[in-house]
Scaffold this active site. Structure first.
Site, PDB file in Angstrom:
ATOM      1  N   ALA A  71      28.290  38.134  34.401  1.00  8.33           N
ATOM      2  CA  ALA A  71      28.161  38.355  35.844  1.00  8.33           C
ATOM      3  C   ALA A  71      27.149  39.451  36.152  1.00  8.33           C
ATOM      4  CB  ALA A  71      29.515  38.721  36.431  1.00  8.33           C
ATOM      5  N   ASN A 153      37.659  44.586  41.718  1.00 10.94           N
ATOM      6  CA  ASN A 153      38.158  44.715  40.342  1.00 10.94           C
ATOM      7  C   ASN A 153      39.120  45.889  40.220  1.00 10.94           C
ATOM      8  OD1 ASN A 153      35.721  46.167  40.900  1.00 10.94           O
ATOM      9  ND2 ASN A 153      35.540  46.717  38.762  1.00 10.94           N
ATOM     10  N   GLN A 181      36.278  38.635  40.177  1.00 11.48           N
ATOM     11  CA  GLN A 181      37.726  38.869  40.158  1.00 11.48           C
ATOM     12  C   GLN A 181      38.487  37.852  41.005  1.00 11.48           C
ATOM     13  OE1 GLN A 181      39.198  40.950  38.107  1.00 11.48           O
ATOM     14  NE2 GLN A 181      37.429  42.167  37.425  1.00 11.48           N
ATOM     15  N   SER A 201      32.192  35.274  35.715  1.00  7.34           N
ATOM     16  CA  SER A 201      32.142  35.657  34.304  1.00  7.34           C
ATOM     17  C   SER A 201      33.363  35.078  33.594  1.00  7.34           C
ATOM     18  CB  SER A 201      32.161  37.191  34.231  1.00  7.34           C
ATOM     19  OG  SER A 201      31.647  37.645  33.013  1.00  7.34           O
ATOM     20  N   ALA A 202      33.127  34.341  32.489  1.00  4.88           N
ATOM     21  CA  ALA A 202      34.220  33.583  31.861  1.00  4.88           C
ATOM     22  C   ALA A 202      35.315  34.459  31.267  1.00  4.88           C
ATOM     23  CB  ALA A 202      33.650  32.672  30.764  1.00  4.88           C
ATOM     24  N   HIS A 203      34.945  35.666  30.820  1.00  2.00           N
ATOM     25  CA  HIS A 203      35.962  36.456  30.118  1.00  2.00           C
ATOM     26  C   HIS A 203      37.013  37.050  31.052  1.00  2.00           C
ATOM     27  CE1 HIS A 203      34.507  40.739  30.729  1.00  2.00           C
ATOM     28  NE2 HIS A 203      33.422  40.097  31.073  1.00  2.00           N
ATOM     29  N   CYS A 326      33.909  50.019  32.806  1.00  2.00           N
ATOM     30  CA  CYS A 326      32.605  50.619  32.518  1.00  2.00           C
ATOM     31  C   CYS A 326      32.479  52.010  33.132  1.00  2.00           C
ATOM     32  CB  CYS A 326      31.465  49.712  32.948  1.00  2.00           C
ATOM     33  SG  CYS A 326      31.663  49.009  34.547  1.00  2.00           S
TER      34      CYS A 326
END
Ligand code: C6P
Length: 404
Positions: A71, A153, A181, A201-203, A326
């Site tokens: 993403a 998030n 999210q 984002s796949a994860h 992060c």
């Protein structure tokens, strides 16, 4: 027992997803752009993955869904290419975003400011919501893009994407949403909302790390970020990451099948956890429960530093976070909590707990027990909290902020 409650940072790969991607590492490994059968062997699986993503998002055949590495790439692509196409090579000079965006949007906007772009960072209200009328009030005829995350998030708070989309459509302004999210957690129906670009984002929904996508409404032009071969119709060059694309397709299908049932089950566990933790005195959860992703709690415990809590929880084998993964090493106050209006002390106390469809009731019981123990221990040794004076297990107080 060990309990993973940091699913907004990343999720476990669903074993069915790992199984689906397996053959594409060492059996069907040809380059899908090659003309021989080793290359073309992956085409049905790629087509299936694409179909799975379109179906999950209810995208139309006229739209593009382009696989990316994550993403962060999708977000940077939109911001930097809108800058190129509509500001450098157009007559606009303004982008609207928010104070609560993930760094992959926020920092990209800061970088564009250095190139002379005017960026407005919208505030949120005390519930952590970006209000649609505020977005509207900042749009001018120089605005090239509005970028507002679908769900936070950090807090799980869901923004009024449908309303914001309508405003952008009416004003003729491009609308991007960071849907990281939201996708796989709440229903995302791209026929119901007007969104020009959506990042994912796949994860975040039990796929692997290292694959994401950008949805582009009506296949509209957007300069490529990566030039090279003609992969993905020339929109995003680089040899296709077949196993990960297959995995993303499978993961989004699993996450969105019977999503309402999954939501109900996760929400019930989340609410039980939240209710139990709110029994502690001076605790505050950010955002209205009904307007949050069903898996997320951002809880503040007055007098207890977030890092201390993480340490104790980690010692008890419970994985949580103080916010965005992060930003978790910088020991700064939580920027989203500051944006909501928390004071500096409170903004150091946020703990993010994020569940998944794999979280069990036993894990919730275990977390409640160890979370409370940690709070009692840390409050007992916190001299600053002694001045405030609540007793463990006492009533949860209303603070100057009206958190839920
Ligand atoms: N948020 C978190 O702990 P990548 O890393 O590129 O797959 O996803 C980036 C990203 C973009 N937008 C949002 C809203 C996100 O939540 C994330 C990832 C993680 O909150 C890691 S920092």
């Amino acid at each position: 027992m060990q309990v993973y409650l940091d699913n907004n940072a990343t999720t476990m790969v669903d074993p069915l997803v790992a199984q689906a991607m397996g053959p594409f590492f060492s059996e069907i490994y040809g380059n899908p752009n090659s003309l021989h059968k080793f290359g073309t062997a992956s085409h049905p699986a790629l087509k299936k993955a694409m179909d799975q993503v379109y179906k999950a998002l209810n995208a139309s055949d006229n739209d593009d869904i382009i696989f990316t590495s994550c993403a962060t790439e999708s977000n940077n692509w939109v911001l930097k290419s809108v800058y190129l196409d509509h500001i450098v090579n157009g007559d606009k000079n303004h982008i609207i975003t928010t104070e609560i965006e993930h760094p992959s949007v926020y920092a990209a906007c800061k970088a564009l400011e250095e190139q002379g772009v005017k960026v407005t960072y919208l505030p949120v209200n005390h519930e952590g919501v970006v209000e649609a009328h505020v977005v509207k009030s900042f749009i001018t005829d120089k605005t090239a893009l509005v970028s507002v995350m679908w769900a936070s998030n950090e807090t799980g708070v869901i923004n009024p994407i449908k309303e914001i989309g309508e405003i952008c459509k009416e004003k003729g302004v491009l609308f991007h949403t960071d849907g990281v999210q939201a996708v796989g957690k709440i229903p995302v129906d791209l026929q119901d909302v007007h969104v020009d670009f959506l990042s994912m984002s796949a994860h975040k929904f039990h796929g692997p790390k290292g694959v994401g996508a950008l949805y582009i409404k009506d296949s509209q032009p957007l300069s490529p970020l990566l030039n090279g071969g003609e992969h993905m119709g020339g929109r995003r060059s680089g040899t296709l990451n077949v196993p990960y694309i297959v995995a993303m397709g499978k993961a989004i299908e699993l996450a969105t099948t019977d999503i309402e049932e999954k939501i109900a089950s996760i929400r019930a566990k989340r609410d039980r956890l939240e209710d139990a933790l709110l029994e502690l005195s001076d605790t505050f959860v950010v955002g209205d429960r009904e307007n949050r992703t069903p898996n997320t709690i951002l809880i503040s415990i007055r007098g207890v530093e977030g890092e201390g809590m993480l340490w104790d929880l980690n010692n008890a084998q419970v994985g949580a976070s103080t916010g965005s993964a992060c930003a978790s090493e910088d020991l700064q106050a939580n920027t989203v909590m500051l944006a909501i209006g928390a004071d500096n002390e409170l903004a150091h106390t946020g703990i993010r707990l994020s569940l998944s469809r794999f979280t069990t009731d036993e894990e919730i019981d275990y977390t409640i027990e160890h979370f409370k123990k940690a709070v009692f221990r840390l409050r007992a040794i916190s001299s600053s909290f002694a001045k405030v004076g609540p007793t463990p297990g006492g009533e949860s107080k209303e603070c100057e902020l009206h958190f839920h």
